[in-house]
Design a protein around this motif. Structure first.
Motif, PDB file in Angstrom:
ATOM      1  N   SER A  20      46.662 -84.264  26.827  1.00  0.00           N
ATOM      2  CA  SER A  20      47.533 -83.489  25.948  1.00  0.00           C
ATOM      3  C   SER A  20      48.539 -84.394  25.254  1.00  0.00           C
ATOM      4  N   LEU A  21      49.155 -83.860  24.190  1.00  0.00           N
ATOM      5  CA  LEU A  21      50.182 -84.603  23.444  1.00  0.00           C
ATOM      6  C   LEU A  21      51.345 -84.971  24.353  1.00  0.00           C
ATOM      7  N   ALA A  22      51.703 -84.040  25.270  1.00  0.00           N
ATOM      8  CA  ALA A  22      52.824 -84.299  26.180  1.00  0.00           C
ATOM      9  C   ALA A  22      52.581 -85.536  27.033  1.00  0.00           C
ATOM     10  N   ASN A  23      51.346 -85.742  27.461  1.00  0.00           N
ATOM     11  CA  ASN A  23      51.020 -86.930  28.267  1.00  0.00           C
ATOM     12  C   ASN A  23      51.196 -88.216  27.466  1.00  0.00           C
ATOM     13  N   LYS A  24      50.858 -88.144  26.185  1.00  0.00           N
ATOM     14  CA  LYS A  24      50.971 -89.324  25.327  1.00  0.00           C
ATOM     15  C   LYS A  24      52.419 -89.666  25.033  1.00  0.00           C
ATOM     16  N   LEU A  25      53.307 -88.696  25.249  1.00  0.00           N
ATOM     17  CA  LEU A  25      54.730 -88.913  24.995  1.00  0.00           C
ATOM     18  C   LEU A  25      55.510 -89.240  26.270  1.00  0.00           C
ATOM     19  N   GLU A  26      54.798 -89.507  27.360  1.00  0.00           N
ATOM     20  CA  GLU A  26      55.470 -89.817  28.621  1.00  0.00           C
ATOM     21  C   GLU A  26      55.796 -91.304  28.740  1.00  0.00           C
ATOM     22  N   VAL A  27      56.918 -91.585  29.392  1.00  0.00           N
ATOM     23  CA  VAL A  27      57.340 -92.961  29.669  1.00  0.00           C
ATOM     24  C   VAL A  27      57.683 -93.045  31.155  1.00  0.00           C
ATOM     25  N   PRO A  28      57.720 -94.240  31.740  1.00  0.00           N
ATOM     26  CA  PRO A  28      58.064 -94.362  33.165  1.00  0.00           C
ATOM     27  C   PRO A  28      59.444 -93.796  33.481  1.00  0.00           C
ATOM     28  N   LYS A  29      59.575 -93.097  34.598  1.00  0.00           N
ATOM     29  CA  LYS A  29      60.863 -92.554  34.993  1.00  0.00           C
ATOM     30  C   LYS A  29      61.892 -93.674  35.239  1.00  0.00           C
ATOM     31  N   SER A  30      61.411 -94.855  35.573  1.00  0.00           N
ATOM     32  CA  SER A  30      62.318 -95.994  35.792  1.00  0.00           C
ATOM     33  C   SER A  30      63.092 -96.362  34.535  1.00  0.00           C
ATOM     34  N   TRP A  31      62.656 -95.841  33.388  1.00  0.00           N
ATOM     35  CA  TRP A  31      63.380 -96.094  32.139  1.00  0.00           C
ATOM     36  C   TRP A  31      64.735 -95.399  32.112  1.00  0.00           C
ATOM     37  N   PHE A  32      65.010 -94.581  33.120  1.00  0.00           N
ATOM     38  CA  PHE A  32      66.361 -94.045  33.295  1.00  0.00           C
ATOM     39  C   PHE A  32      67.380 -95.184  33.206  1.00  0.00           C
ATOM     40  N   ALA A  33      67.001 -96.332  33.733  1.00  0.00           N
ATOM     41  CA  ALA A  33      67.909 -97.475  33.764  1.00  0.00           C
ATOM     42  C   ALA A  33      68.344 -97.898  32.367  1.00  0.00           C
ATOM     43  N   HIS A  34      67.505 -97.652  31.364  1.00  0.00           N
ATOM     44  CA  HIS A  34      67.816 -98.093  30.002  1.00  0.00           C
ATOM     45  C   HIS A  34      69.054 -97.413  29.434  1.00  0.00           C
ATOM     46  N   PHE A  35      69.095 -96.061  29.554  1.00  0.00           N
ATOM     47  CA  PHE A  35      70.268 -95.440  28.947  1.00  0.00           C
ATOM     48  C   PHE A  35      71.522 -95.602  29.796  1.00  0.00           C
ATOM     49  N   TYR A  36      71.389 -96.007  31.037  1.00  0.00           N
ATOM     50  CA  TYR A  36      72.593 -96.365  31.787  1.00  0.00           C
ATOM     51  C   TYR A  36      73.089 -97.757  31.383  1.00  0.00           C
ATOM     52  N   MET A  37      72.183 -98.623  30.950  1.00  0.00           N
ATOM     53  CA  MET A  37      72.611 -99.900  30.362  1.00  0.00           C
ATOM     54  C   MET A  37      73.443 -99.638  29.107  1.00  0.00           C
ATOM     55  N   PHE A  38      72.933 -98.720  28.278  1.00  0.00           N
ATOM     56  CA  PHE A  38      73.654 -98.349  27.061  1.00  0.00           C
ATOM     57  C   PHE A  38      75.003 -97.737  27.405  1.00  0.00           C
TER      58      PHE A  38
END
Length: 323
Positions: free
Chosen positions: A67-85
């Motif tokens: 599905s389209l939703a699967n193609k728009l998924e990213v690793p949950k570990s990317w949480f760290a990115h917006f905490y860097m910001f």
């Protein structure tokens, strides 16, 4: 061309008093309350795309793998990115507030122009937050962002299999972008023709001291809660990671609710609201944060009960004894 576009947008905002940050959090609140309620009550009849957008991590939605939703998924570990910001963005805000109070100077012109643009226009922006309040609130928000930056980058153990939707990833950036700007939009020294006042402990009210105590308690308890999660995946003797599975957490407020870290998150934002009682923007942020945390906590609670046969019956989802 870009300058002309910006000027046209600014003129439009001035004419119609469009508050971009308020609009952002009002939109977030409406979506999370409306769709979140549907997720809780009639999830089974909702399209897979909506279900996958709301669910992530351990309570992710299993559906069409193509599905389209699967193609728009990213690793949950990317949480760290917006905490860097958030780490850098909050420190910048705290620096500007502190510098203004020490130097008794207004914010740089570019900062004021930008705040006019996203805060409803220069004619609509008024001083609602005193420098004393702004310094305390930005300090608290900075402490939270710094701690979460440290946790997500150096302490937390993310499962490599867990995903989140790209929209959630983007919302994370927008949340911290808007929340930190909300501390400045109506603050002395950041509004045209206003100057920062001097900091004084005598200006701190009893209610604000209570809010400071509530924030400190929630901040420290959220850290302890997150460490319980971390220790579930570590060997108690060697300290090495031995599992990425989701295990049943015990101890602390976990004995009463499934998601104490979300409960403490709400309390921290409520505490800052008590320090900034005149800020409509922060009230909208609290509505958004509360709705978001409750929806996620209810989905998490449901997942725990489905996956652990002997899950404690006395545990609520997020608010002890109530919800």
């Amino acid at each position: 061309m870009l300058t002309k576009f910006f000027m046209n947008c600014q003129e439009y905002i001035e004419n119609y008093n469009i508050h971009l940050i308020n609009t952002l959090f009002l939109s977030f609140s409406v979506v999370i309350i409306a769709l979140g309620s549907l997720m809780i009550m009639v999830e089974s009849v909702l399209p897979t795309f909506i279900r996958k957008t709301f669910r992530y991590g351990k309570h992710k939605c299993n559906g069409d793998e193509h599905s389209l939703a699967n193609k728009l998924e990213v690793p949950k570990s990317w949480f760290a990115h917006f905490y860097m910001f958030a780490f850098g963005w909050s420190i910048c805000a705290f620096y500007l507030v502190l510098k203004g109070m020490i130097m008794h100077s207004t914010a740089p012109d570019l900062v004021v122009i930008f705040l006019d643009f996203i805060g409803g226009g220069k004619n609509d922006r008024k001083v609602l937050i005193k420098s004393n309040e702004a310094l305390i609130a930005t300090l608290l928000m900075t402490l939270q962002c710094v701690r979460r930056f440290y946790e997500t980058n150096f302490v937390q153990i993310f499962s490599r299999k867990n995903k989140m939707n790209l929209f959630q990833y983007i919302v994370g950036y927008l949340h911290y972008f808007g929340s930190i700007l909300a501390l400045l939009i109506n603050t002395e020294g950041f509004v045209k023709d206003s100057t920062p006042s001097t900091f004084s402990f005598t200006k701190i009210t009893l209610v604000q001291y209570i809010c400071l105590a509530l924030f400190h308690f929630s901040w420290s308890q959220q850290w302890k809660t997150n460490m319980i999660f971390v220790n579930l995946r570590k060997d108690s003797k060697t300290g090495k990671i031995h599992s990425e599975q989701h295990l049943l957490p015990r101890g602390g407020l976990f004995e009463m609710v499934s998601s104490p870290h979300m409960f403490f998150e709400i309390q921290m934002y409520v505490a800052i609201m008590g320090i900034l009682p005149q800020s409509l923007t922060w009230k909208l942020i609290v509505i958004w944060v509360t709705g978001n945390q409750i929806v996620n906590a209810l989905l998490t609670h449901k997942w725990y009960k489905e996956n652990f046969k002997n899950y404690p019956k006395n545990r609520k989802a997020i608010i002890p004894f109530l919800l």
